[in-house]
Design an enzyme around this catalytic site. Structure first.
Site, mmCIF file in Angstrom:
data_model
loop_
_atom_site.group_PDB
_atom_site.id
_atom_site.type_symbol
_atom_site.label_atom_id
_atom_site.label_comp_id
_atom_site.label_asym_id
_atom_site.label_seq_id
_atom_site.Cartn_x
_atom_site.Cartn_y
_atom_site.Cartn_z
ATOM 1 N N HIS A 114 42.569 46.346 39.025
ATOM 2 C CA HIS A 114 41.743 45.892 40.149
ATOM 3 C C HIS A 114 41.075 47.107 40.782
ATOM 4 C CE1 HIS A 114 40.551 43.051 43.245
ATOM 5 N NE2 HIS A 114 40.784 44.002 44.118
ATOM 6 N N ASP A 155 47.553 37.399 41.933
ATOM 7 C CA ASP A 155 47.160 38.698 42.506
ATOM 8 C C ASP A 155 48.299 39.410 43.217
ATOM 9 O OD1 ASP A 155 44.801 39.781 41.901
ATOM 10 O OD2 ASP A 155 43.667 38.888 43.553
ATOM 11 N N GLU A 184 39.653 54.340 36.875
ATOM 12 C CA GLU A 184 40.236 53.212 36.132
ATOM 13 C C GLU A 184 40.488 53.629 34.694
ATOM 14 O OE1 GLU A 184 38.340 49.351 36.441
ATOM 15 O OE2 GLU A 184 37.375 49.914 38.303
HETATM 16 C C1 GRF Z 1 36.559 46.881 36.367
HETATM 17 O O1 GRF Z 1 36.072 47.393 37.571
HETATM 18 C C2 GRF Z 1 37.935 46.287 36.588
HETATM 19 O O2 GRF Z 1 38.672 46.948 37.553
HETATM 20 C C3 GRF Z 1 37.611 44.913 37.070
HETATM 21 O O3 GRF Z 1 36.491 44.528 36.316
HETATM 22 C C4 GRF Z 1 35.757 45.686 35.897
HETATM 23 C C5 GRF Z 1 35.652 45.601 34.406
HETATM 24 O O4 GRF Z 1 34.797 46.577 33.890
HETATM 25 N N1 GRF Z 1 38.767 44.064 36.997
HETATM 26 P P1 GRF Z 1 34.704 46.798 32.321
HETATM 27 O O5 GRF Z 1 34.350 45.464 31.683
HETATM 28 O O6 GRF Z 1 36.029 47.290 31.853
HETATM 29 O O7 GRF Z 1 33.615 47.806 32.146
#
Ligand code: GRF
Length: 203
Positions: A114, A155, A184
């Protein structure tokens, strides 16, 4: 000793798949000691399907509405996961709810990423740019990334790790999203690797 089979992960996507790409790269670098064995998408339009194909990973577009009933759809998904001997499920931008039978069978083995610091800015409708807009609208000084377990409560699953990201003067949802996304890509592989190695003390 090196012959232990690598754990198999199914990555579920709905979009561009940049997190999927980061996870695939991490398996190659052995930052993530596992195999991305299956990619499931909620839509055939997801860009991530091409990333999977380019890496020789089997894909599946899961559309529950194509089945006779929600139960038939859920049963099919679970049998497909079993057939492939999938050990873990990583949600990476997947915008649909997983069926309960899957959540139950994979208890403590499903993760979600998230793009904010849960429990703030989570819940229904909080995805993509909506999250970053909410962070800016609240005047938060920091945002970040949360990786959490997915359970029946959705969640509210246990938070495994978070990375903090400063909100900068003049940030827009796009600039903030880009800075969070970078983190991420670093965090998800590390957390999955720890989960697989049993480092969170979960069964
Ligand atoms: C990311 O920001 C993730 O945190 C959210 O959706 C987005 C997905 O991006 N859950 P991607 O498809 O991995 O580029």
């Amino acid at each position: 000793m090196e012959n232990t089979p690598r754990k198999k992960i199914a990555v579920f996507i709905s979009g561009g798949g940049s997190n999927l790409k980061a996870l695939i790269d991490a398996t190659k670098m052995r930052v993530l000691d596992a195999e991305i064995a299956w990619v499931v998408s909620s839509t055939k339009k997801a860009g991530g399907l091409q990333i999977a194909a380019d890496n020789g990973i089997e894909t599946f577009v899961y559309r529950p509405s194509k089945y006779e009933s929600a139960e038939a759809a859920a049963d099919d998904l679970l049998s497909k996961l079993r057939e492939r001997k999938i050990d873990y499920i990583a949600l990476a931008g997947y915008l649909k709810l997983l069926p309960e039978n899957v959540v139950h069978e994979y208890s403590n083995r499903i993760t979600n990423i998230h793009p904010a610091l849960l429990p703030k800015h989570g819940g229904k409708g909080m995805y993509g740019h909506f999250v970053h807009e909410a962070v800016l609208a609240d005047g938060d000084k920091e945002s970040g990334v949360t990786i959490h377990l997915v359970n029946e409560e959705y969640d509210e699953g246990q938070i495994l790790e978070q990375t903090r990201v400063d909100v900068m003067e003049g940030d827009t949802p796009d600039t903030l999203a880009a800075r969070v996304l970078k983190q991420e890509h670093k965090l998800y592989a590390r957390v999955l690797n720890k989960l697989i190695k049993g480092e969170y003390g979960l069964e």
